[in-house]
Design a protein around this motif. Structure first.
Motif, PDB file in Angstrom:
ATOM      1  N   GLU A 453       0.938  -1.027   0.148  1.00 21.63           N
ATOM      2  CA  GLU A 453       0.012   0.121   0.079  1.00 21.63           C
ATOM      3  C   GLU A 453       0.840   1.310  -0.082  1.00 21.63           C
ATOM      4  OE1 GLU A 453      -2.530  -0.006   3.521  1.00 21.63           O
ATOM      5  OE2 GLU A 453      -3.772  -1.915   2.576  1.00 21.63           O
ATOM      6  N   VAL A 454       0.309   2.238  -0.668  1.00 20.93           N
ATOM      7  CA  VAL A 454       0.846   3.529  -0.748  1.00 20.93           C
ATOM      8  C   VAL A 454       0.185   4.628  -0.021  1.00 20.93           C
ATOM      9  CG1 VAL A 454       1.963   5.391  -2.149  1.00 20.93           C
ATOM     10  CG2 VAL A 454       2.353   2.623  -2.870  1.00 20.93           C
ATOM     11  N   VAL A 455       0.790   5.260   0.991  1.00 22.21           N
ATOM     12  CA  VAL A 455       0.020   6.310   1.607  1.00 22.21           C
ATOM     13  C   VAL A 455       0.474   7.597   1.515  1.00 22.21           C
ATOM     14  CG1 VAL A 455      -0.780   6.954   3.851  1.00 22.21           C
ATOM     15  CG2 VAL A 455      -0.270   4.673   3.610  1.00 22.21           C
ATOM     16  N   ARG A 456      -0.141   8.452   0.876  1.00 22.12           N
ATOM     17  CA  ARG A 456       0.113   9.762   0.317  1.00 22.12           C
ATOM     18  C   ARG A 456      -0.666  10.724   1.246  1.00 22.12           C
ATOM     19  NH1 ARG A 456      -1.401  11.562  -5.617  1.00 22.12           N
ATOM     20  NH2 ARG A 456      -3.474  11.536  -4.695  1.00 22.12           N
ATOM     21  N   PRO A 457       0.001  11.353   2.042  1.00 22.15           N
ATOM     22  CA  PRO A 457      -0.678  12.676   2.644  1.00 22.15           C
ATOM     23  C   PRO A 457      -1.320  13.765   2.108  1.00 22.15           C
ATOM     24  CG  PRO A 457       1.572  12.657   3.367  1.00 22.15           C
ATOM     25  CD  PRO A 457       1.213  11.590   2.376  1.00 22.15           C
ATOM     26  N   GLU A 458      -2.105  14.545   2.249  1.00 22.18           N
ATOM     27  CA  GLU A 458      -2.392  15.873   1.536  1.00 22.18           C
ATOM     28  C   GLU A 458      -1.290  16.771   1.594  1.00 22.18           C
ATOM     29  OE1 GLU A 458      -6.511  18.534   0.922  1.00 22.18           O
ATOM     30  OE2 GLU A 458      -6.182  17.422   2.764  1.00 22.18           O
ATOM     31  N   MET A 459      -0.926  17.023   2.801  1.00 25.15           N
ATOM     32  CA  MET A 459      -0.011  18.068   3.061  1.00 25.15           C
ATOM     33  C   MET A 459       1.586  17.312   3.051  1.00 25.15           C
ATOM     34  SD  MET A 459       2.776  19.829   4.800  1.00 25.15           S
ATOM     35  CE  MET A 459       2.897  18.885   6.235  1.00 25.15           C
ATOM     36  N   ARG A 460       2.259  17.366   1.801  1.00 27.66           N
ATOM     37  CA  ARG A 460       3.599  16.829   1.834  1.00 27.66           C
ATOM     38  C   ARG A 460       4.776  17.533   1.865  1.00 27.66           C
ATOM     39  NH1 ARG A 460      -0.312  14.906  -1.643  1.00 27.66           N
ATOM     40  NH2 ARG A 460       0.306  15.887  -3.681  1.00 27.66           N
ATOM     41  N   GLU A 461       4.782  18.617   2.881  1.00 30.50           N
ATOM     42  CA  GLU A 461       6.156  19.112   3.097  1.00 30.50           C
ATOM     43  C   GLU A 461       6.643  18.427   4.327  1.00 30.50           C
ATOM     44  OE1 GLU A 461       7.456  21.239   1.579  1.00 30.50           O
ATOM     45  OE2 GLU A 461       5.926  22.458   0.409  1.00 30.50           O
ATOM     46  N   SER A 462       6.967  17.204   4.200  1.00 32.60           N
ATOM     47  CA  SER A 462       7.124  16.272   5.323  1.00 32.60           C
ATOM     48  C   SER A 462       8.528  16.393   6.089  1.00 32.60           C
ATOM     49  CB  SER A 462       7.099  15.025   4.635  1.00 32.60           C
ATOM     50  OG  SER A 462       6.193  14.529   4.068  1.00 32.60           O
ATOM     51  N   THR A 463       9.458  16.862   5.086  1.00 30.41           N
ATOM     52  CA  THR A 463      10.789  17.169   5.776  1.00 30.41           C
ATOM     53  C   THR A 463      10.765  18.267   6.680  1.00 30.41           C
ATOM     54  OG1 THR A 463      11.908  16.712   3.689  1.00 30.41           O
ATOM     55  CG2 THR A 463      13.248  18.168   5.195  1.00 30.41           C
ATOM     56  N   ALA A 464      10.067  19.489   6.465  1.00 34.71           N
ATOM     57  CA  ALA A 464       9.763  20.701   7.456  1.00 34.71           C
ATOM     58  C   ALA A 464       9.098  20.114   8.361  1.00 34.71           C
ATOM     59  CB  ALA A 464       9.307  21.790   6.587  1.00 34.71           C
ATOM     60  N   LEU A 465       7.928  19.472   8.172  1.00 38.21           N
ATOM     61  CA  LEU A 465       7.043  18.907   9.233  1.00 38.21           C
ATOM     62  C   LEU A 465       8.044  18.365  10.405  1.00 38.21           C
ATOM     63  CD1 LEU A 465       4.464  18.845  10.917  1.00 38.21           C
ATOM     64  CD2 LEU A 465       3.859  16.652   9.067  1.00 38.21           C
ATOM     65  N   GLY A 466       8.696  17.386   9.987  1.00 42.09           N
ATOM     66  CA  GLY A 466       9.540  16.487  10.654  1.00 42.09           C
ATOM     67  C   GLY A 466      10.385  17.311  11.652  1.00 42.09           C
ATOM     68  N   SER A 467      11.052  18.277  11.130  1.00 37.38           N
ATOM     69  CA  SER A 467      11.928  19.193  12.345  1.00 37.38           C
ATOM     70  C   SER A 467      10.830  19.888  13.226  1.00 37.38           C
ATOM     71  CB  SER A 467      12.748  20.200  11.554  1.00 37.38           C
ATOM     72  OG  SER A 467      12.185  21.291  11.114  1.00 37.38           O
ATOM     73  N   ALA A 468       9.601  20.150  12.747  1.00 40.74           N
ATOM     74  CA  ALA A 468       8.708  20.704  13.412  1.00 40.74           C
ATOM     75  C   ALA A 468       8.085  20.154  14.665  1.00 40.74           C
ATOM     76  CB  ALA A 468       7.514  21.327  12.520  1.00 40.74           C
ATOM     77  N   ILE A 469       7.808  18.727  14.446  1.00 36.75           N
ATOM     78  CA  ILE A 469       7.556  17.695  15.214  1.00 36.75           C
ATOM     79  C   ILE A 469       8.735  17.432  16.355  1.00 36.75           C
ATOM     80  CG2 ILE A 469       7.233  15.115  15.379  1.00 36.75           C
ATOM     81  CD1 ILE A 469       5.546  15.254  13.084  1.00 36.75           C
ATOM     82  N   LEU A 470       9.714  17.537  15.923  1.00 35.00           N
ATOM     83  CA  LEU A 470      10.889  17.243  16.920  1.00 35.00           C
ATOM     84  C   LEU A 470      10.966  18.369  17.617  1.00 35.00           C
ATOM     85  CD1 LEU A 470      13.499  15.866  14.295  1.00 35.00           C
ATOM     86  CD2 LEU A 470      12.573  14.539  16.132  1.00 35.00           C
ATOM     87  N   ALA A 471      10.762  19.659  17.221  1.00 33.55           N
ATOM     88  CA  ALA A 471      11.101  20.860  18.063  1.00 33.55           C
ATOM     89  C   ALA A 471       9.745  21.047  18.832  1.00 33.55           C
ATOM     90  CB  ALA A 471      11.015  22.049  17.092  1.00 33.55           C
ATOM     91  N   GLY A 472       8.442  20.861  18.448  1.00 37.26           N
ATOM     92  CA  GLY A 472       7.371  20.624  19.375  1.00 37.26           C
ATOM     93  C   GLY A 472       7.465  19.525  20.349  1.00 37.26           C
ATOM     94  N   ALA A 473       8.119  18.398  20.151  1.00 33.60           N
ATOM     95  CA  ALA A 473       8.121  17.482  21.259  1.00 33.60           C
ATOM     96  C   ALA A 473       9.038  17.925  22.394  1.00 33.60           C
ATOM     97  CB  ALA A 473       8.472  16.101  20.610  1.00 33.60           C
ATOM     98  N   ALA A 474      10.252  18.751  21.935  1.00 31.16           N
ATOM     99  CA  ALA A 474      11.189  19.064  22.847  1.00 31.16           C
ATOM    100  C   ALA A 474      10.690  19.949  24.030  1.00 31.16           C
ATOM    101  CB  ALA A 474      12.226  19.838  22.160  1.00 31.16           C
ATOM    102  N   ILE A 475       9.371  20.738  23.673  1.00 40.10           N
ATOM    103  CA  ILE A 475       8.919  21.427  24.856  1.00 40.10           C
ATOM    104  C   ILE A 475       7.322  20.775  25.079  1.00 40.10           C
ATOM    105  CG2 ILE A 475      10.103  23.523  24.260  1.00 40.10           C
ATOM    106  CD1 ILE A 475       7.594  24.505  23.062  1.00 40.10           C
ATOM    107  N   ARG A 476       7.104  19.505  24.548  1.00 40.77           N
ATOM    108  CA  ARG A 476       5.836  18.897  24.949  1.00 40.77           C
ATOM    109  C   ARG A 476       4.760  19.861  24.649  1.00 40.77           C
ATOM    110  NH1 ARG A 476       8.822  15.258  24.971  1.00 40.77           N
ATOM    111  NH2 ARG A 476       8.878  13.492  26.482  1.00 40.77           N
ATOM    112  N   LEU A 477       4.789  20.653  23.266  1.00 36.00           N
ATOM    113  CA  LEU A 477       3.903  21.570  22.808  1.00 36.00           C
ATOM    114  C   LEU A 477       2.785  20.565  22.111  1.00 36.00           C
ATOM    115  CD1 LEU A 477       3.327  24.444  22.135  1.00 36.00           C
ATOM    116  CD2 LEU A 477       4.206  23.834  19.805  1.00 36.00           C
ATOM    117  N   PHE A 478       1.560  21.005  22.347  1.00 36.30           N
ATOM    118  CA  PHE A 478       0.243  20.028  22.072  1.00 36.30           C
ATOM    119  C   PHE A 478       0.424  18.730  22.702  1.00 36.30           C
ATOM    120  CE2 PHE A 478       1.514  22.306  17.910  1.00 36.30           C
ATOM    121  CZ  PHE A 478       1.136  23.519  18.131  1.00 36.30           C
ATOM    122  N   GLY A 479       1.273  18.441  23.653  1.00 39.50           N
ATOM    123  CA  GLY A 479       1.263  17.069  24.070  1.00 39.50           C
ATOM    124  C   GLY A 479       1.983  16.102  23.428  1.00 39.50           C
TER     125      GLY A 479
END
Length: 531
Positions: A453-479
């Motif tokens: 199966e191939v899963v394609r998200p609607e928002m495909r700026e995955s590289t930028a989102l990855g660093s945003a996720i890591l940054a948010g997780a560092a301060i537990r933003l949004f849990g």
């Protein structure tokens, strides 16, 4: 004006790629709230050379942040809504600057620069004759460095680039001799500047980027003394290795003055995180000019015997265990479609290939081995040549267009089969991003010929989102919590499309055997001694 602006909670990502920089501001669902993108100059002083001006790169970083904040405020949000930022970057590109002045000592050498081919040959010979210390004993041959780093000796990686700089550029050699040299990959340079530069800026390197230098011990996550000795480098030039998700410091100027920097990651690992591949066996593929596949192997380093690289995916905090991955690169993906358009004039736009390729349900027995400059993973044959085979009087441009998209699927399957063989894990699906994924036909063919199966998200700026996720997780933003994948269940799920295999197993395997025969015909075609 600021008093009338709304206050929200957003996370920013500074994405410094090979040709441009972007700053994207995301909400908790990965919706893009504001963004700015700016290209920066490319320098090609000789054939095979590729350089960037580190100051020019940084100017685009600053301008993108300021521009995105202007857009954020125009949308009615206060700049204080950005609670933390992450940085993601082109990997292996090598920057050097003076510890005393904080200024670059030369242009940066870009990841795809090939000037160090002679150094690769020199160090291969050195490895064969002298060897290198691995776990307390001297080992010889190409596998010795791979045991320490997970990487082969190659022009890609940073150690050889800085060695070349010291050997050929007086200012870099003088700084190295006088212990005034700072070495970094692109995220190191950006963080140094964002945190003040000069004598106050942080000199750090995130672990996934450090793992691409040929200087880091993959198991210990430390700079390896035997590698520094092998390449003739001072340990004092190196930054401190830091985890991917951690509060490193704060921005020292500009619109986001005082905002913490909480996530750093190399671009392909960023796409792995952005696609939420947090569990062992989860896989992403970024389809651009070429294609990059990363396969999460959990906390285990899987040594590849099938032509792949072992590398760090990310590390959650200083006490977190590193997550590793297998990586396979395909040289030609979207560039084959560009070739159909620009060189063969078979299509007028890249989008046309989808309509042309879907005129028939198959390629009519035509196979296109897209080895324009040899084959990378898992074949690793620089003497392979591009080949279209199986042409008959029945063949039409539509069949060749179809064969072009099928080549992308076959190449991807070849890498993924190697990943399954190396890891012992069975693949269920592949999460995708990149420009090629815009076409449904490409995704349907990938699912059919890959058998997954191939899963394609609607928002495909995955590289930028990855660093945003890591940054948010560092301060537990949004849990958000990297150790609890369920905390990301609302992130980038809107509009996901799943493409499932529709052809029979028998048909798929018949076509796969045809591809393997075509590859064998293409391999070894070029004379390695010819000009």
């Amino acid at each position: 004006m600021s008093s009338s602006l709304r206050h929200g909670e957003f996370v920013g990502s500074l994405d410094c790629g090979t040709t441009s920089t972007r700053f994207i501001i995301f909400d908790r669902y990965a919706n893009i709230v504001a963004q700015r993108q700016i290209e920066f100059p490319q320098y090609y002083p000789q054939p095979g050379w590729h350089e960037h001006d580190a100051d020019e790169m940084m100017e685009t970083c600053d301008a993108c942040i300021e521009g995105a904040i202007e857009e954020l405020e125009s949308a009615g949000w206060a700049k204080q809504s950005v609670k933390v930022i992450g940085v993601t970057n082109q990997r292996e590109t090598t920057v050097v600057w003076s510890r005393k002045t904080g200024k670059p000592l030369s242009r940066a050498i870009v990841w795809d620069d090939a000037r160090t081919r002679g150094l690769v040959a020199h160090h291969e010979k050195k490895l064969a004759e002298e060897g290198i210390e691995v776990d307390g004993k001297v080992e010889k041959g190409p596998s010795a460095i791979r045991k320490i780093t997970g990487l082969p000796l190659s022009t890609y990686f940073s150690a050889l680039k800085v060695r070349w700089m010291i050997d050929h550029w007086d200012a870099v050699r003088k700084a190295h001799d006088e212990d005034d040299l700072c070495l970094g990959t692109v995220e190191s340079w950006i963080v140094f500047r964002l945190t003040g530069g000069g004598t106050t800026g942080l000199h750090i390197s995130e672990v996934s980027n450090a793992s691409r230098t040929l200087l880091m011990n993959l198991q210990k996550l430390e700079w390896d003394p035997s590698l520094l000795k092998f390449f003739g480098l001072r340990s004092s030039i190196l930054p401190k290795i830091v985890p991917s998700s951690h509060v490193y410091g704060k921005i020292a100027y500009g619109a986001l003055n005082g905002v913490p920097i909480g996530g750093l990651v190399g671009d392909q690992q960023g796409a792995l995180v952005g696609n939420k591949c947090f569990k062992r066996g989860e896989t992403k593929c970024t389809f651009g000019t070429g294609a990059f596949l990363l396969f999460n192997t959990g906390t285990d380093i899987v040594e590849s015997t099938h032509g792949l690289l072992s590398t760090v995916a990310y590390q959650d905090g200083e006490s977190g265990k590193p997550v590793y991955c297998l990586e396979g690169s395909i040289a030609v993906a979207g560039s084959a479609i560009k070739w159909l358009r620009d060189s063969m004039s078979m299509i007028h736009s890249a989008q046309e290939v989808n309509a042309l390729a879907t005129k028939y349900p198959d390629s009519g027995g035509v196979y296109f081995v897209t080895a324009f400059s040899g084959l990378l993973a898992p074949y690793w044959d620089p003497t392979a040549a591009g080949m279209i085979i199986g042409i008959t009087s029945y063949t039409t441009p539509a069949h060749i267009a179809r064969a072009t998209l099928e080549a992308n699927a076959f190449n991807t399957r070849a890498v993924l089969e190697s990943m399954q063989l190396d890891s012992g894990e069975q693949l269920k699906d592949v999460k995708v991003d990149g420009g090629m994924t815009n076409g449904d036909a490409v995704m349907e063919i990938l699912a059919d010929l890959g058998g997954f199966e191939v899963v394609r998200p609607e928002m495909r700026e995955s590289t930028a989102l990855g660093s945003a996720i890591l940054a948010g997780a560092a301060i537990r933003l949004f849990g958000w919590d990297l150790s609890k994948p369920e905390t990301f269940h609302e992130v980038n799920t809107a509009g996901n499309v799943v493409f499932k295999p529709k052809i029979t197993v028998e048909d798929r395997e018949k076509r796969w055997k045809g591809w393997q025969r075509a590859v064998e015909k293409a391999r070894g075609w070029q004379d390695p001694d010819s000009e």
